[in-house]
Every structure is written in structure tokens, then in C-alpha cells.
Design an enzyme around this catalytic site. Structure first.
Site, mmCIF file in Angstrom:
data_model
loop_
_atom_site.group_PDB
_atom_site.id
_atom_site.type_symbol
_atom_site.label_atom_id
_atom_site.label_comp_id
_atom_site.label_asym_id
_atom_site.label_seq_id
_atom_site.Cartn_x
_atom_site.Cartn_y
_atom_site.Cartn_z
ATOM 1 N N SER A 53 0.807 -1.229 0.000
ATOM 2 C CA SER A 53 0.000 0.000 0.000
ATOM 3 C C SER A 53 0.838 1.276 0.000
ATOM 4 O O SER A 53 0.514 2.215 -0.737
ATOM 5 C CB SER A 53 -0.977 -0.012 1.182
ATOM 6 O OG SER A 53 -1.959 -1.008 0.996
ATOM 7 N N LYS A 57 -9.246 -5.892 10.594
ATOM 8 C CA LYS A 57 -10.423 -5.399 9.867
ATOM 9 C C LYS A 57 -11.723 -5.522 10.669
ATOM 10 O O LYS A 57 -12.550 -4.607 10.655
ATOM 11 C CB LYS A 57 -10.555 -6.111 8.526
ATOM 12 C CG LYS A 57 -9.438 -5.766 7.545
ATOM 13 C CD LYS A 57 -9.654 -6.448 6.208
ATOM 14 C CE LYS A 57 -8.541 -6.092 5.230
ATOM 15 N NZ LYS A 57 -8.765 -6.702 3.905
ATOM 16 N N ASP A 80 -12.751 -3.580 -0.302
ATOM 17 C CA ASP A 80 -12.280 -4.827 -0.904
ATOM 18 C C ASP A 80 -13.270 -5.355 -1.941
ATOM 19 O O ASP A 80 -12.869 -5.884 -2.985
ATOM 20 C CB ASP A 80 -12.052 -5.890 0.169
ATOM 21 C CG ASP A 80 -10.816 -5.630 1.015
ATOM 22 O OD1 ASP A 80 -9.877 -4.989 0.497
ATOM 23 O OD2 ASP A 80 -10.771 -6.069 2.168
#
Length: 287
Positions: A19, A68, A105
Site C-alpha cells: 500500500s 479489519k 475490498d
């Protein structure tokens, strides 16, 4: 003077994350003054980290494994996608300073398939794995109109729970019968972590479990794992002469929505970006 926006990706471990390279590429390409850094945060320290984001001056950021689902529980406001999936990967502050969360996602998954296999939306999908990543894939497939989604996981109980959560289109099946369902699928998706470590061992394991020779000739096979880019799962499918789509495009596309929140521009996923990231990765592994 306006504050220079800064963002992050937090996970544990975090050394593998691409990322920062992706977001820094866009910051440079669009000539934006900003920063994006990786931050290693343990599960125990994650709540205090989230509560300190505003004090640390972040406009927002990404969260990756294993945070998450914990992030979803900590954020004050989540959008419809995040609420349905039950996990988030993208955080931002609104104008009132309230921390929001979303799951991008699902968006990244479908955009990657749109790029490399237009027309992939058909009737029956086989999804392997029932972990957190699987939830975004199941949501995406339902949104794109799949009538039957066969979900297989080594622990059947986890697949059963997801099937109940996502509704009638999802049919849980036992792991030992995976090859009985290969021939039904128009799309086969691996959502497990196979391919991240112990590549040779996993390759041998998959050869003995998955028989791609039983698949439809026009099936699309994709893996959301991108380390290595050609996972043992994709290698096996390619050897069987099947259409494959690697997982790194999903990472690129999911990143665009966060970048837009923090830095004000929705970046494009281009061949130049893909080439730059993959070339950099290869060079770093060689040194």
C-alpha cells in the site's frame, strides 16, 4: 497554512504491505503534498491507536490483517457495505471530525475482474475459504447477480455461518467434496492465505486437493492473494489451460477510494502503476 494530509496502513505484521508504494506513486503522479506510511500495530494496541488518529493528525488510513473486524467494532459510523460485510479496511474523518469506515475490498475485487475478464458475471461461483476476505467476495458476487455461490472451507461450521449471513444464494459444502463442485462453476475464487508462505508445500497440497481438469473450459479462476503474484492455485489453473486473473489488481482498485477520501482525487489504475509496483517488488526481492 493548510495542513498536509497524511494517511497510513496499519497491520500486524505490516512489512509485506504494498500500500505505501501504491499511494506514494499516486501522490507523486498527481503532485500532491501528502504522506502515506505503514504502521505496525498489535491487536492489543489497536484500539488506542484508532482513538488517537485525530491527535496524530491523520486524515484517515487503511487497516489490514488482523484488524479489519476489530476496526469495524471501533468506528463510529460505517457505510452499508461495511455493515453488511462486518469488516472495514478504509477509515476517514468527515468535516465534523467523526471517524467513518468502509470496506473497499468488494469494489476492488469486481473492478479487477472487470479489467481482466470482461463478462465474468454468470450464474455459479465456487468460493474457497470462509475467512474475513471471503465476506467481501461473497457480497460482490451477490451484488453482481450470481444465482448460486458454493462456499467451501476446511472448517465446515465457518462456511455454514457465512451461508446463513449472506442468504439463500450461498450453499456451504464439505472440503473433501471440492472436486465434485469444480465442474459446476463459471468462476472459481481462492480467498485463503495459500501462497503467502511455504509456497512449495502448499503447491503440493493443492495438487492433491484441487483437480482443475474437471473445470469448464471457459471458467475464470482468480486468487485474491498476490504474494507471490502467481500463487500455486493460479499456477495449477494455468497448467490446466484455464483463464486466470491474479489478485494484485484488487489491491490497486480498493486503494483508489481511500486515496480519494484523504487526498481529494480519485486516481486511475493504469498499466504504468502495475509495472512500477511489480518491477520494484522484483528488484527488492533480488537484493
Amino acid at each position: 497554512m493548510a495542513r498536509i494530509p497524511k494517511a497510513f496502513v496499519a497491520g500486524y505484521p505490516i512489512y509485506h504491505s504494498l500500500s505505501p508504494k501504491i499511494h506514494r506513486y499516486w501522490l507523486n503522479f498527481y503532485r500532491i503534498s501528502g504522506s502515506y506510511d505503514s504502521i505496525e500495530v498489535t491487536t492489543e494496541d489497536f484500539p488506542s491507536f484508532i482513538h488517537s488518529l485525530k491527535e496524530l493528525g491523520f486524515a484517515g488510513g487503511n487497516v489490514t490483517l488482523p484488524h479489519k473486524e476489530q476496526a469495524y467494532a471501533l468506528v463510529k459510523k460505517c457505510d452499508e457495505v461495511a455493515n453488511y460485510i462486518g469488516a472495514i479496511n478504509t477509515l476517514w474523518f468527515d468535516n465534523g471530525g467523526i471517524l467513518h469506515g468502509s470496506n473497499t475490498d468488494a469494489y476492488g475485487f469486481v473492478c479487477n475482474l472487470d479489467d481482466f475478464s470482461p463478462g465474468w458475471e454468470k450464474e455459479t461461483a465456487l468460493v474457497i475459504g470462509a475467512g474475513g476476505a471471503s465476506r467481501a467476495v461473497l457480497f460482490s458476487l451477490k451484488e453482481r447477480g450470481y444465482q448460486q455461490i458454493i462456499l467451501i472451507n476446511r472448517t465446515r461450521a465457518r462456511a455454514d455461518r457465512l451461508a446463513r449471513h449472506f442468504g439463500q444464494q450461498i450453499v456451504a459444502a464439505d472440503w473433501q467434496y471440492i472436486n465434485d463442485h469444480i465442474g459446476e462453476a463459471d468462476l472459481i475464487v481462492n480467498t485463503t492465505s495459500i501462497g503467502i508462505e511455504n509456497h512449495n508445500h502448499n503447491a503440493k497440497e493443492q495438487e492433491s486437493v484441487i483437480n482443475f481438469s474437471m473445470a469448464k473450459s471457459d471458467v475464470v479462476v482468480t486468487d485474491i492473494v498476490y504474494t507471490p503474484l502467481m500463487t500455486p492455485f493460479l499456477n495449477q489453473a494455468q497448467k490446466a489451460g484455464l483463464k486466470i486473473v491474479d489478485g494484485i489488481g484488487m489491491l490497486f482498485h480498493q486503494a483508489t477510494l481511500g486515496f480519494e477520501r484523504w487526498f481529494g482525487i480519485k486516481p486511475q489504475v493504469t498499466k504504468a502503476l502495475r509495472s512500477q509496483i511489480l518491477t520494484t517488488e522484483m528488484k527488492e526481492k533480488e537484493t
